[in-house]
Design a protein around this motif. Structure first.
Motif, mmCIF file in Angstrom:
data_model
loop_
_atom_site.group_PDB
_atom_site.id
_atom_site.type_symbol
_atom_site.label_atom_id
_atom_site.label_comp_id
_atom_site.label_asym_id
_atom_site.label_seq_id
_atom_site.Cartn_x
_atom_site.Cartn_y
_atom_site.Cartn_z
ATOM 1 N N THR A 91 46.773 32.382 -17.289
ATOM 2 C CA THR A 91 45.692 33.247 -16.832
ATOM 3 C C THR A 91 44.851 33.740 -18.006
ATOM 4 O O THR A 91 43.618 33.730 -17.944
ATOM 5 N N ASP A 92 45.527 34.159 -19.074
ATOM 6 C CA ASP A 92 44.801 34.663 -20.239
ATOM 7 C C ASP A 92 44.028 33.553 -20.952
ATOM 8 O O ASP A 92 42.936 33.797 -21.482
ATOM 9 N N ARG A 93 44.552 32.340 -20.970
ATOM 10 C CA ARG A 93 43.801 31.218 -21.562
ATOM 11 C C ARG A 93 42.555 30.916 -20.735
ATOM 12 O O ARG A 93 41.503 30.597 -21.284
ATOM 13 N N GLU A 94 42.699 30.993 -19.408
ATOM 14 C CA GLU A 94 41.533 30.763 -18.551
ATOM 15 C C GLU A 94 40.478 31.838 -18.786
ATOM 16 O O GLU A 94 39.277 31.544 -18.803
ATOM 17 N N ALA A 95 40.911 33.091 -18.973
ATOM 18 C CA ALA A 95 39.969 34.179 -19.253
ATOM 19 C C ALA A 95 39.282 33.939 -20.602
ATOM 20 O O ALA A 95 38.067 34.179 -20.736
ATOM 21 N N LEU A 96 40.037 33.467 -21.581
ATOM 22 C CA LEU A 96 39.458 33.159 -22.887
ATOM 23 C C LEU A 96 38.445 32.022 -22.767
ATOM 24 O O LEU A 96 37.347 32.086 -23.331
ATOM 25 N N ARG A 97 38.804 31.005 -22.020
ATOM 26 C CA ARG A 97 37.888 29.877 -21.822
ATOM 27 C C ARG A 97 36.607 30.356 -21.138
ATOM 28 O O ARG A 97 35.499 29.982 -21.528
ATOM 29 N N ALA A 98 36.744 31.216 -20.118
ATOM 30 C CA ALA A 98 35.575 31.736 -19.410
ATOM 31 C C ALA A 98 34.715 32.580 -20.347
ATOM 32 O O ALA A 98 33.479 32.504 -20.314
ATOM 33 N N ALA A 99 35.352 33.385 -21.190
ATOM 34 C CA ALA A 99 34.604 34.243 -22.109
ATOM 35 C C ALA A 99 33.843 33.419 -23.140
ATOM 36 O O ALA A 99 32.707 33.760 -23.500
ATOM 37 N N THR A 100 34.438 32.333 -23.613
ATOM 38 C CA THR A 100 33.771 31.529 -24.642
ATOM 39 C C THR A 100 32.696 30.614 -24.076
ATOM 40 O O THR A 100 31.784 30.219 -24.797
ATOM 41 N N THR A 101 32.803 30.275 -22.801
ATOM 42 C CA THR A 101 31.817 29.367 -22.210
ATOM 43 C C THR A 101 30.784 30.102 -21.362
ATOM 44 O O THR A 101 29.979 29.455 -20.690
ATOM 45 N N ALA A 102 30.797 31.423 -21.399
ATOM 46 C CA ALA A 102 29.814 32.198 -20.643
ATOM 47 C C ALA A 102 28.414 31.900 -21.173
ATOM 48 O O ALA A 102 28.247 31.581 -22.356
ATOM 49 N N PRO A 103 27.400 32.008 -20.314
ATOM 50 C CA PRO A 103 26.038 31.739 -20.765
ATOM 51 C C PRO A 103 25.626 32.616 -21.951
ATOM 52 O O PRO A 103 24.903 32.184 -22.836
ATOM 53 N N SER A 104 26.104 33.842 -21.959
ATOM 54 C CA SER A 104 25.804 34.762 -23.057
ATOM 55 C C SER A 104 27.141 35.349 -23.519
ATOM 56 O O SER A 104 27.556 36.407 -23.067
#
Length: 165
Positions: A91-104
């Motif tokens: 779950t935390d890796r997915e959150a990290l991935r989402a945070a790094t690939t966010a548009p901003s």
């Protein structure tokens, strides 16, 4: 004008640095699947996961049936906690991935997510150490010596057994 350009590049550089640091953490999802054997059957596999090399070495130390049962009991007792830790890590890796690939990308969110992943990995390492310590308490001095020798021996396919180092 130069001062403005420099100060506007600092957050961008920080975000880029975090992305470069977190990329290896996000890239690893687990070992690749083994190719199927003849007629589509899977080839027999040894133990998998973070204790794979350790369990492989336990197989050569000459455990008694009682020791084997005790080791199995210890591993089964640790399984729920390890499963929970791995679910949290995922779950935390997915959150990290989402945070790094966010548009901003928000550098604070990336940093917080990265620290959560690091804490998860540390918790898993501590749990694995506790399991190994409990198993080693069951061994005779001769078995401990054999286990230590096996663990220190070079392994040609170390990356295939799921254990690092």
């Amino acid at each position: 004008m130069k001062h403005f350009e420099r100060t506007s590049l600092v957050p961008v550089a920080a975000a880029l640095a975090l992305v470069l640091v977190t990329a290896p953490l996000l890239a690893f999802d687990g070992p690749p699947a083994a190719p199927p054997g003849p007629q589509g059957a899977q080839a027999p596999q040894g133990p998998k996961g973070p204790l794979a090399g350790y369990l492989r070495c336990l197989g050569i130390v000459g455990l008694t049936d009682v020791q084997k049962a005790d080791v199995k009991e210890l591993l089964e007792a640790a399984k729920p906690e390890m499963d929970a830790l791995h679910a949290t890590l995922k779950t935390d890796r997915e959150a990290l991935r989402a945070a790094t690939t966010a548009p901003s990308p928000d550098t604070c969110a990336i940093g917080t997510a990265f620290l959560k992943v690091e804490a998860d990995l540390k918790a898993i390492g501590e749990e694995l150490k506790a399991v190994r310590t409990a198993i080693e308490a069951l061994l005779t001095p001769e078995q401990k010596a054999k286990l230590e020798g096996c663990l220190k021996a070079p392994r040609p396919n170390a990356e295939d057994d799921g254990e690092e180092g």
